[in-house]
Design an enzyme around this catalytic site. Structure first.
Site, PDB file in Angstrom:
ATOM      1  N   SER A   4     -58.380 -10.843  45.798  1.00 47.83           N
ATOM      2  CA  SER A   4     -58.725 -10.204  44.539  1.00 47.83           C
ATOM      3  C   SER A   4     -59.708 -11.012  43.714  1.00 47.83           C
ATOM      4  O   SER A   4     -60.482 -10.451  42.937  1.00 47.83           O
ATOM      5  CB  SER A   4     -57.458  -9.950  43.715  1.00 47.83           C
ATOM      6  OG  SER A   4     -56.865 -11.177  43.314  1.00 47.83           O
ATOM      7  N   THR A 121     -59.092 -10.295  37.590  1.00 48.61           N
ATOM      8  CA  THR A 121     -59.419 -11.113  36.429  1.00 48.61           C
ATOM      9  C   THR A 121     -58.128 -11.701  35.890  1.00 48.61           C
ATOM     10  O   THR A 121     -57.086 -11.048  35.906  1.00 48.61           O
ATOM     11  CB  THR A 121     -60.103 -10.277  35.335  1.00 48.61           C
ATOM     12  OG1 THR A 121     -61.287  -9.680  35.876  1.00 48.61           O
ATOM     13  CG2 THR A 121     -60.477 -11.125  34.130  1.00 48.61           C
ATOM     14  N   THR A 139     -62.866 -14.824  36.374  1.00 46.26           N
ATOM     15  CA  THR A 139     -62.936 -13.709  37.321  1.00 46.26           C
ATOM     16  C   THR A 139     -64.030 -13.913  38.355  1.00 46.26           C
ATOM     17  O   THR A 139     -64.952 -14.697  38.155  1.00 46.26           O
ATOM     18  CB  THR A 139     -63.229 -12.396  36.568  1.00 46.26           C
ATOM     19  OG1 THR A 139     -63.085 -11.284  37.456  1.00 46.26           O
ATOM     20  CG2 THR A 139     -64.636 -12.387  35.992  1.00 46.26           C
ATOM     21  N   ARG A 149     -74.668  -9.594  38.656  1.00 49.48           N
ATOM     22  CA  ARG A 149     -73.919  -8.809  37.676  1.00 49.48           C
ATOM     23  C   ARG A 149     -72.943  -9.714  36.920  1.00 49.48           C
ATOM     24  O   ARG A 149     -72.248 -10.524  37.491  1.00 49.48           O
ATOM     25  CB  ARG A 149     -73.151  -7.698  38.373  1.00 49.48           C
ATOM     26  CG  ARG A 149     -72.287  -6.824  37.435  1.00 49.48           C
ATOM     27  CD  ARG A 149     -70.844  -7.263  37.410  1.00 49.48           C
ATOM     28  NE  ARG A 149     -70.000  -6.347  36.623  1.00 49.48           N
ATOM     29  CZ  ARG A 149     -68.712  -6.551  36.375  1.00 49.48           C
ATOM     30  NH1 ARG A 149     -68.128  -7.643  36.843  1.00 49.48           N
ATOM     31  NH2 ARG A 149     -68.008  -5.683  35.668  1.00 49.48           N
ATOM     32  N   VAL A 150     -72.910  -9.554  35.619  1.00 47.61           N
ATOM     33  CA  VAL A 150     -71.991 -10.303  34.769  1.00 47.61           C
ATOM     34  C   VAL A 150     -71.131  -9.298  34.007  1.00 47.61           C
ATOM     35  O   VAL A 150     -71.655  -8.367  33.395  1.00 47.61           O
ATOM     36  CB  VAL A 150     -72.747 -11.214  33.780  1.00 47.61           C
ATOM     37  CG1 VAL A 150     -71.781 -11.876  32.797  1.00 47.61           C
ATOM     38  CG2 VAL A 150     -73.545 -12.265  34.540  1.00 47.61           C
ATOM     39  N   GLY A 151     -69.834  -9.471  34.062  1.00 47.64           N
ATOM     40  CA  GLY A 151     -68.925  -8.595  33.338  1.00 47.64           C
ATOM     41  C   GLY A 151     -68.587  -9.151  31.969  1.00 47.64           C
ATOM     42  O   GLY A 151     -69.333  -9.936  31.380  1.00 47.64           O
ATOM     43  N   ASP A 152     -67.433  -8.759  31.462  1.00 46.91           N
ATOM     44  CA  ASP A 152     -67.045  -9.177  30.120  1.00 46.91           C
ATOM     45  C   ASP A 152     -66.417 -10.560  30.068  1.00 46.91           C
ATOM     46  O   ASP A 152     -66.396 -11.202  29.019  1.00 46.91           O
ATOM     47  CB  ASP A 152     -66.072  -8.157  29.523  1.00 46.91           C
ATOM     48  CG  ASP A 152     -64.764  -8.084  30.317  1.00 46.91           C
ATOM     49  OD1 ASP A 152     -64.834  -8.010  31.553  1.00 46.91           O
ATOM     50  OD2 ASP A 152     -63.691  -8.089  29.714  1.00 46.91           O
ATOM     51  N   THR A 172     -58.629  -7.565  30.955  1.00 47.81           N
ATOM     52  CA  THR A 172     -58.935  -7.405  32.368  1.00 47.81           C
ATOM     53  C   THR A 172     -59.279  -5.934  32.591  1.00 47.81           C
ATOM     54  O   THR A 172     -58.894  -5.070  31.807  1.00 47.81           O
ATOM     55  CB  THR A 172     -57.742  -7.794  33.261  1.00 47.81           C
ATOM     56  OG1 THR A 172     -56.626  -6.924  32.978  1.00 47.81           O
ATOM     57  CG2 THR A 172     -57.319  -9.231  33.021  1.00 47.81           C
ATOM     58  N   GLY A 173     -59.999  -5.638  33.641  1.00 50.72           N
ATOM     59  CA  GLY A 173     -60.375  -4.254  33.910  1.00 50.72           C
ATOM     60  C   GLY A 173     -61.879  -4.067  33.869  1.00 50.72           C
ATOM     61  O   GLY A 173     -62.635  -5.021  34.074  1.00 50.72           O
ATOM     62  N   GLY A 175     -65.264  -4.290  32.977  1.00 55.21           N
ATOM     63  CA  GLY A 175     -65.968  -5.142  32.037  1.00 55.21           C
ATOM     64  C   GLY A 175     -67.054  -4.438  31.262  1.00 55.21           C
ATOM     65  O   GLY A 175     -67.300  -4.760  30.087  1.00 55.21           O
TER      66      GLY A 175
END
Length: 275
Positions: A4, A121, A139, A149-152, A172-173, A175
């Site tokens: 994960s 995350t 994460t 790519r960059v998430g939150d 989490t989830g 982003g």
């Protein structure tokens, strides 16, 4: 064995595990973060050094890797043979119009054939006996994401926010939905206006649903988000709570006496998707 997140996690579309992390310390209101960091096993430790040893908040990509190297972090391949096999299967089955041949039936173990995507995350927020708040989010983001790519998670105010006078929040989830709403900052702000941690998390879930309804491709036939998103919050008093878009979320919380897995509040039932 866990695919994960992090070491052994599923990579981006190029077969590279890219990691994001942020940390924030309430008493000084300082923060550090790294994004799209490759080859380093523990990005949260690098994020902490960004906070403690630089005048910056966020380092990305090659710059983050150079910084990690300068502080003695060892580079290593974060793909295991297990996660590499799943990535190769994804590449080979994604399209019949490219130059990747379909995998031979026996080339991937049976238990891996159904693993086609994961996300993972971790958010951890804490309050100590002296009233000091702190938090970290880390994460490897979505499997098969676009390179870079960059998430939150590494964005202060989105994946993490700490205000020592009020409280802390993280998520989490999906982003992208969080980035578009600065959700963790909003949760802390709502707590500062008198909401409990759970109420603040639920309120931000409502905000995200309202914004998501403006983008049809992200909604199901009832106009509700197709994705999941979870929020966690802790206030200055030590009160905590969490909320999700859909039923079924849980979180671990230590109340000073015991650590316990608890059910998160939610807006909609997962199957019926009725409020």
């Amino acid at each position: 064995d866990d695919m994960s997140v992090g070491y052994g996690g599923l990579p981006n579309e190029d077969g590279v595990v890219e990691l994001d992390s942020s940390g924030m310390y309430g008493p000084t209101h300082t923060a550090g973060a790294v994004a799209a960091l490759r080859n380093i096993k523990n990005p949260s430790k690098v994020a902490r050094l960004v906070m403690e040893r630089t005048d910056h908040v966020l380092l990305v990509g090659e710059g983050a890797l150079k910084f990690a190297r300068a502080h003695g972090f060892k580079e290593e391949d974060l793909l295991t043979e297990k996660s590499r096999a799943v990535w190769l299967r994804w590449k080979e089955t994604m399209s019949d119009r490219d130059n990747w041949f379909p995998p031979k039936s026996d080339s991937v173990p049976e238990e891996l054939r159904s693993v086609m995507s994961t996300h993972g995350t971790i958010n951890c927020i804490a309050l100590d006996a002296a009233g000091r708040l702190a938090g970290v989010t880390t994460t490897s983001g979505l499997s098969w994401k676009l390179s870079g790519r960059v998430g939150d998670s590494p964005i202060i105010g989105a994946g993490l926010y700490v205000d020592n006078d009020i409280g802390a929040a993280g998520s989490t989830g999906r982003g992208e939905a969080n980035l578009q709403t600065c959700a963790s900052f909003r949760i802390v702000d709502f707590m500062g206006r008198g909401m409990t941690p759970e109420q603040a998390c639920l309120k931000v879930c409502e905000v995200i649903v309202a914004k998501t309804k403006l983008v049809s491709r992200l909604c199901d036939d009832r106009g509700l988000p197709k994705f999941g998103l979870n929020f966690y919050a802790l206030n200055k008093k030590g009160e905590f709570g969490a909320a999700c878009l859909y039923q079924g979320g849980s979180y671990a919380a230590h109340d000073g006496v015991e650590n316990k897995l608890r059910d998160a509040a939610y807006l909609y039932k997962r199957r019926e998707r009725n409020r």
